[in-house]
Write an enzyme that holds these catalytic residues in place. Structure first.
Site, PDB file in Angstrom:
ATOM      1  N   GLY A   5       5.792  -2.326 -28.335  1.00  0.00           N
ATOM      2  CA  GLY A   5       4.920  -2.157 -29.625  1.00  0.00           C
ATOM      3  C   GLY A   5       3.645  -3.297 -29.431  1.00  0.00           C
ATOM      4  O   GLY A   5       3.476  -3.652 -28.215  1.00  0.00           O
ATOM      5  N   HIS A  56     -24.523  26.855 -28.991  1.00  0.00           N
ATOM      6  CA  HIS A  56     -24.755  25.879 -29.710  1.00  0.00           C
ATOM      7  C   HIS A  56     -24.723  24.644 -29.007  1.00  0.00           C
ATOM      8  O   HIS A  56     -24.370  23.490 -29.568  1.00  0.00           O
ATOM      9  CB  HIS A  56     -24.021  25.784 -31.056  1.00  0.00           C
ATOM     10  CG  HIS A  56     -24.451  26.890 -31.840  1.00  0.00           C
ATOM     11  ND1 HIS A  56     -25.243  26.996 -32.883  1.00  0.00           N
ATOM     12  CD2 HIS A  56     -23.685  28.167 -32.002  1.00  0.00           C
ATOM     13  CE1 HIS A  56     -25.254  27.988 -33.696  1.00  0.00           C
ATOM     14  NE2 HIS A  56     -24.460  29.010 -33.081  1.00  0.00           N
ATOM     15  N   LYS A 116       4.405   9.093 -22.970  1.00  0.00           N
ATOM     16  CA  LYS A 116       4.889  10.187 -23.533  1.00  0.00           C
ATOM     17  C   LYS A 116       4.912  10.313 -25.114  1.00  0.00           C
ATOM     18  O   LYS A 116       4.696  11.209 -25.684  1.00  0.00           O
ATOM     19  CB  LYS A 116       6.454  10.460 -23.025  1.00  0.00           C
ATOM     20  CG  LYS A 116       7.077  11.576 -23.715  1.00  0.00           C
ATOM     21  CD  LYS A 116       6.281  12.876 -23.079  1.00  0.00           C
ATOM     22  CE  LYS A 116       7.135  14.386 -23.640  1.00  0.00           C
ATOM     23  NZ  LYS A 116       6.432  15.478 -23.373  1.00  0.00           N
TER      24      LYS A 116
END
Length: 608
Positions: A99, A503, A603
């Site tokens: 984290g 486009h 992952k």
């Protein structure tokens, strides 16, 4: 996403830590390390790069002990080198961390003022300094951690071990998953059940804000208010045997070829073949008749699954769908109103942005659904209703079988919603169920084109750019194909709706640009054929993925044609996903990239 393992064992722990880390390689990482308590004293080894480098270091300079922690790091703060590799230490403390500590600069200034010497560029090191400072002030390890945790802002999972405490391991989670494993006279901490699978199948998942004190006798869990909390113990279905490549060169190849089987398992969960109907007990918690719209949110490949589902829900159930990339949804303050059903799609069930979006909708009183591959995950636990995919562990970073199983579940949901809302007759729904029932055998047929795909991938490996085109549900599949090629081969690729060619993208067309066209022979095939002719007129190299009828009607406009079986419209994106995956896989193999662990990717993304 980084990986954590912690063991209070009864045998030499270093080899066990490395074995568990190998099972976390699928998350993506760029360095690894372990720390053990050798005769009661912390000893660590760290290495940049792959786990084989750490293994070689441990062979050259082994460490002993029966308790310790290990980590695979995916760099967020600081370069991926030995200095920044985990575990990080300060005095009597070693920490591994998944984290981001968002306020680490403020905390770093605090510890530096107090005399700490900063050795790394990471946000993690400050946690070790803060805990060690509390220990030096005379606090016991448990109290030191309890003092520090409230100061940490951000998303984190921590495993902490202490010099002199061979029977103690402390873990904490806020935003990042962490699980406790229960053994016989042993205890474990891990990022997920896969890491713990060689040691135990008895798992307790920590809830948001929990922290835990482990000894070999058991675990004491505290909630965010430091009150003792009871969390259920469950038996994990993940087994160590599932983590083998078998006869395949890469996990991704194995997972591509597992799709007929896992699609069969997933569809069997949701279909009543005898009655030709969708059997969805979980969906009883959702009354589709009362809904005004569905809000779908996801990231990456799961987002493209949601885009396909938008077509299905709107066509078969006449139910409006708004879909967002989760990282955008969570910040744009989307109005959530009565009659909304919020549906979140995630392979891991731990994706940070998707989880944050779920919590936003829940706080605004929306009914929450989740399509996940890990039924014990945070997203699954926090949803009101969970629709599990039965894909089994997916180790390759690039999603394959999880994606097609997500599509299978979403197709079942759309049919169920159509029947419930009265927009699909019983006969029409039965016909669609027959279409889904054929998916496993159609997937087997689709895999038969692999030899041809391998041949055409060799020249593709020399390309610098590629374009993918599709219409209808094959437009999201075109974007998924481009994503896969980028992920695995590092070739720049873009996916467009075929009708958007004029486009802007047509400006890119020349003889060096491969153009993949995903076009089963359906009601809009002629429109796509016109786009192919525009590409051919400008010298572009067309690789057409179609069926026999499409090949015949295209009249040889494509340079290469991959012939697929004839498939019903509903299941086309499921079946056509297989050649798209194989194209990216074989191109990457020719280029020699790391197929299962592409550079810079994880992952499961559990941080912003």
């Amino acid at each position: 996403m980084c990986g954590i393992i912690g063991i209070l064992g009864n045998s030499e722990v270093a080899p066990r830590l490395v074995d568990a880390l190998k099972r976390l390689e699928y998350r993506g990482y760029d360095s690894a390390g372990v720390a053990t308590l050798e005769d009661g004293h912390l000893t660590r080894r760290r290495a940049a790069g792959k786990l084989k480098n750490l293994e070689a270091l441990l062979e050259q300079s082994p460490i002993r002990g029966t308790s310790g922690v290990g980590h695979t790091r995916w760099a967020t703060h600081g370069a991926p080198n030995v200095v920044n590799a985990h575990p990080h230490t300060s005095g009597r403390v070693a920490v591994v961390h998944n984290g981001i500590i968002e306020n680490y600069l403020e905390l770093r200034e605090d510890v530096v003022r107090a005399g700490a010497q900063i050795a790394t560029d990471t946000d993690t090191e400050v946690v070790a300094h803060l805990i060690n400072r509390e220990l030096e002030a005379g606090k016991a390890p448990r109290d030191a951690v309890a003092t520090v945790l409230p100061r940490l802002k951000g998303a984190f999972a921590l495993a902490i071990t202490f010099d002199g405490y061979e029977d103690l391991l402390i873990g904490a989670r806020k935003g990042s998953p962490l699980a406790v494993g229960h053994g016989e006279g042993e205890m474990f901490l891990g990022s997920d059940a896969i890491a713990l699978s060689p040691f135990t199948d008895r798992i307790t998942y920590l809830e948001e804000g929990d922290w835990v004190v482990l000894t070999r006798e058991g675990a004491t869990i505290y909630d965010a208010e430091n009150h003792i909390a009871e969390r259920p113990e469950s038996v994990s279905s993940v087994t160590a045997a599932l983590m083998d490549k078998g006869n395949y060169r890469h996990f991704m190849a194995k997972e591509i070829h597992e799709q007929p089987e896992v699609l069969g398992h997933t569809l069997s969960r949701y279909l009543d073949y005898a009655k030709k109907s969708v059997s969805l007990p979980a969906a009883e918690k959702v009354d589709f008749r009362s809904l005004n719209r569905i809000l779908i949110s996801a990231c990456g490949t799961a987002y493209y699954a949601g885009l396909v589902a938008k077509y299905w829900f709107e066509k078969y159930a006449r139910l409006p769908v708004e879909i967002d990339i989760a990282s955008e949804f969570r910040y744009r303050e989307t109005p959530v109103i009565d009659g909304d059903f919020a549906l979140f799609i995630s392979q891991s069930g731990e994706t940070a942005d998707t989880l944050a979006s779920l919590r936003y909708c829940k706080a605004n009183a929306a009914k929450i659904g989740a399509v996940v591959n890990v039924p014990e995950s945070t997203i699954a636990r926090e949803a009101d209703v969970t629709f599990a995919t039965i894909a089994g562990p997916e180790i390759g970073v690039a999603s394959t079988k999880a994606f097609t199983c997500q599509l299978a579940v979403l197709a079942c949901l759309a049919i169920h919603a159509g029947r419930q809302r009265g927009t699909l007759s019983e006969a029409a729904a039965a016909a669609l169920v027959d279409d889904l029932a054929a998916v496993p055998s159609l997937a087997v047929q689709a895999l038969n084109c692999e030899t041809q795909i391998e041949k055409l991938s060799q020249p593709l490996s020399r390309a610098s750019n590629a374009l993918y085109l599709g219409r209808g549900t094959n437009f999201p599949l075109a974007m998924e194909g481009a994503l896969k090629l980028k992920e695995l081969s590092y070739i720049h690729a873009e996916g467009y709706a075929a009708g958007e060619l004029k486009h802007g993208p047509i400006a890119l067309i020349d003889e060096n640009l491969p153009v993949f066209v995903i076009a089963p022979h359906d009601a809009i095939f002629e429109k796509t054929l016109s786009n192919m002719q525009e590409v051919a007129a400008r010298g572009g190299r067309i690789i057409l993925i179609t069926d026999a009828a499409g090949d015949h009607e295209s009249g040889g406009v494509a340079g290469d044609t991959v012939i697929m079986p004839n498939v019903p419209d509903l299941v086309a994106p499921i079946i056509y996903a297989l050649p798209v995956q194989m194209i990216s896989y074989h191109t990457a193999v020719f280029m020699g990239t790391d197929v299962d662990q592409p550079r810079n990717l994880a992952k499961s993304v559990t941080v912003e």
